[in-house]
Design an enzyme around this catalytic site. Structure first.
Site, PDB file in Angstrom:
ATOM      1  N   GLY A  19       0.811  -1.212   0.000  1.00 15.18           N
ATOM      2  CA  GLY A  19       0.000   0.000   0.000  1.00 15.18           C
ATOM      3  C   GLY A  19       0.841   1.256   0.000  1.00 15.18           C
ATOM      4  O   GLY A  19       0.620   2.169   0.797  1.00 15.18           O
ATOM      5  N   VAL A  71      -2.852  -8.093  -1.738  1.00 14.18           N
ATOM      6  CA  VAL A  71      -2.140  -8.739  -0.633  1.00 14.18           C
ATOM      7  C   VAL A  71      -3.063  -9.531   0.284  1.00 14.18           C
ATOM      8  O   VAL A  71      -2.591 -10.137   1.257  1.00 14.18           O
ATOM      9  CB  VAL A  71      -1.314  -7.710   0.177  1.00 14.18           C
ATOM     10  CG1 VAL A  71      -0.153  -7.202  -0.648  1.00 14.18           C
ATOM     11  CG2 VAL A  71      -2.180  -6.562   0.671  1.00 14.18           C
ATOM     12  N   TYR A 163     -12.104  -1.279  12.566  1.00 10.54           N
ATOM     13  CA  TYR A 163     -10.762  -0.741  12.310  1.00 10.54           C
ATOM     14  C   TYR A 163      -9.890  -0.866  13.557  1.00 10.54           C
ATOM     15  O   TYR A 163      -8.763  -1.363  13.498  1.00 10.54           O
ATOM     16  CB  TYR A 163     -10.871   0.725  11.883  1.00 10.54           C
ATOM     17  CG  TYR A 163      -9.535   1.391  11.634  1.00 10.54           C
ATOM     18  CD1 TYR A 163      -8.819   1.134  10.467  1.00 10.54           C
ATOM     19  CD2 TYR A 163      -8.984   2.267  12.568  1.00 10.54           C
ATOM     20  CE1 TYR A 163      -7.587   1.743  10.237  1.00 10.54           C
ATOM     21  CE2 TYR A 163      -7.766   2.881  12.352  1.00 10.54           C
ATOM     22  CZ  TYR A 163      -7.065   2.602  11.187  1.00 10.54           C
ATOM     23  OH  TYR A 163      -5.839   3.208  10.962  1.00 10.54           O
ATOM     24  N   LYS A 167      -6.439  -3.200  14.130  1.00  9.44           N
ATOM     25  CA  LYS A 167      -5.161  -2.588  14.486  1.00  9.44           C
ATOM     26  C   LYS A 167      -4.624  -3.157  15.806  1.00  9.44           C
ATOM     27  O   LYS A 167      -3.416  -3.316  15.982  1.00  9.44           O
ATOM     28  CB  LYS A 167      -5.308  -1.066  14.571  1.00  9.44           C
ATOM     29  CG  LYS A 167      -5.565  -0.407  13.211  1.00  9.44           C
ATOM     30  CD  LYS A 167      -4.446  -0.717  12.243  1.00  9.44           C
ATOM     31  CE  LYS A 167      -4.646  -0.120  10.878  1.00  9.44           C
ATOM     32  NZ  LYS A 167      -3.524  -0.384   9.954  1.00  9.44           N
ATOM     33  N   ILE A 196      -2.238  11.353  11.027  1.00  3.60           N
ATOM     34  CA  ILE A 196      -1.269  11.706   9.994  1.00  3.60           C
ATOM     35  C   ILE A 196      -2.032  12.286   8.804  1.00  3.60           C
ATOM     36  O   ILE A 196      -3.014  11.693   8.333  1.00  3.60           O
ATOM     37  CB  ILE A 196      -0.458  10.469   9.543  1.00  3.60           C
ATOM     38  CG1 ILE A 196       0.181   9.771  10.763  1.00  3.60           C
ATOM     39  CG2 ILE A 196       0.588  10.861   8.516  1.00  3.60           C
ATOM     40  CD1 ILE A 196       1.175  10.603  11.536  1.00  3.60           C
TER      41      ILE A 196
END
Length: 256
Positions: A19, A71, A163, A167, A196
């Site tokens: 990615g 992937v 999510y 993680k 970010i």
């Protein structure tokens, strides 16, 4: 490592970053390229669409190729490793960065979306790490890094439990694999970025929400190179004695 060892030099090493044609993945690729690594970019886009990312790495002066691969698919991962080994030789550094994020609450998440999230964010990590490990084990050197998230520690701020769950799973995966890999001089670590500023963030939230998020972080928003710097340390000889660790890159958003 001795005092005379080049501390932040990856010359001769090959790094595969999933990615990696934009955002955090591309930022990591640029930093590792600056350290001398050969770079394998990966994504689902076409070769033509990947050209801007390739050109960024080439301007640094590093060797770089792009491999389009899903992937989450076992055969695609094995094919990616085999083909790129014929081009660059051994893959020394595996950065599991590919991921998706949907800002939906638990009531909005379908079973299909839950499974897709886990498939992209953790199953793909397993497939790529497994392919990398069995090759690194034979050479007795390697670096495997999972790009997790601050949500693994504090939970997601606005729902999307799938999510956060994926993680968190990455951290447990890394810690366990680190114990398995250590006898073969392979380190396995995780990086947990905070907020970010990337294309993904801008697609996920409106501008006013991003400003609100930035104002809530002591050091403001981070950028992909902040994450790349941490990856560069872990991949270099400076990070040789760090394994099973989690590095937080979050500007003070979550202090443990």
């Amino acid at each position: 490592m001795t005092a005379s060892t080049p501390l932040f030099n990856l010359t001769g090493r090959t790094a595969l970053i999933t990615g990696s044609c934009q955002g955090i993945g591309l930022g990591i690729a640029e930093v590792l390229a600056q350290m001398g690594a050969r770079i394998i970019l990966n994504g689902l886009i076409t070769d033509e669409e990947a050209r801007p990312a390739l050109n960024k790495i080439r301007k640094i002066g590093a060797e770089v190729i792009y491999h389009q691969a899903d992937v989450t698919d076992e055969s695609s991962v094995e094919n990616m490793f085999s083909k790129n080994e014929s081009k660059f030789g051994s893959i020394d550094i595996m950065i599991n960065n590919a991921g998706i994020c949907y800002p939906h609450t638990i009531e909005e998440i379908s079973l299909q979306e839950w499974q897709e999230m886990l498939n992209v964010n953790i199953t793909a990590n397993f497939l790529c790490a497994r392919a990398a490990f069995k090759r690194m084990k034979a050479r007795k050197w390697g670096r495997i890094i999972q790009i997790s998230s601050v949500t693994a520690h504090q939970g997601a701020l606005f729902g999307h439990v799938h999510y956060a769950a994926s993680k968190g799973a990455q951290l447990s995966f890394s810690k366990t694999l680190a114990r398995t890999a250590a006898p073969y001089n392979i380190t396995v670590n995780s990086i947990c970025p905070g907020i970010i500023l990337t294309d993904l963030l801008q697609r996920t939230y409106p501008a006013e929400k991003i400003k609100e998020l930035a104002d809530s972080v002591p050091l403001g928003l981070g950028n992909p190179y902040d994450v790349g710097a941490a990856a560069g340390y872990l991949c270099s000889e400076s990070g040789r004695y760090v394994t099973g660790a989690t590095i937080d890159i979050n500007g003070g958003m979550n202090i443990r």
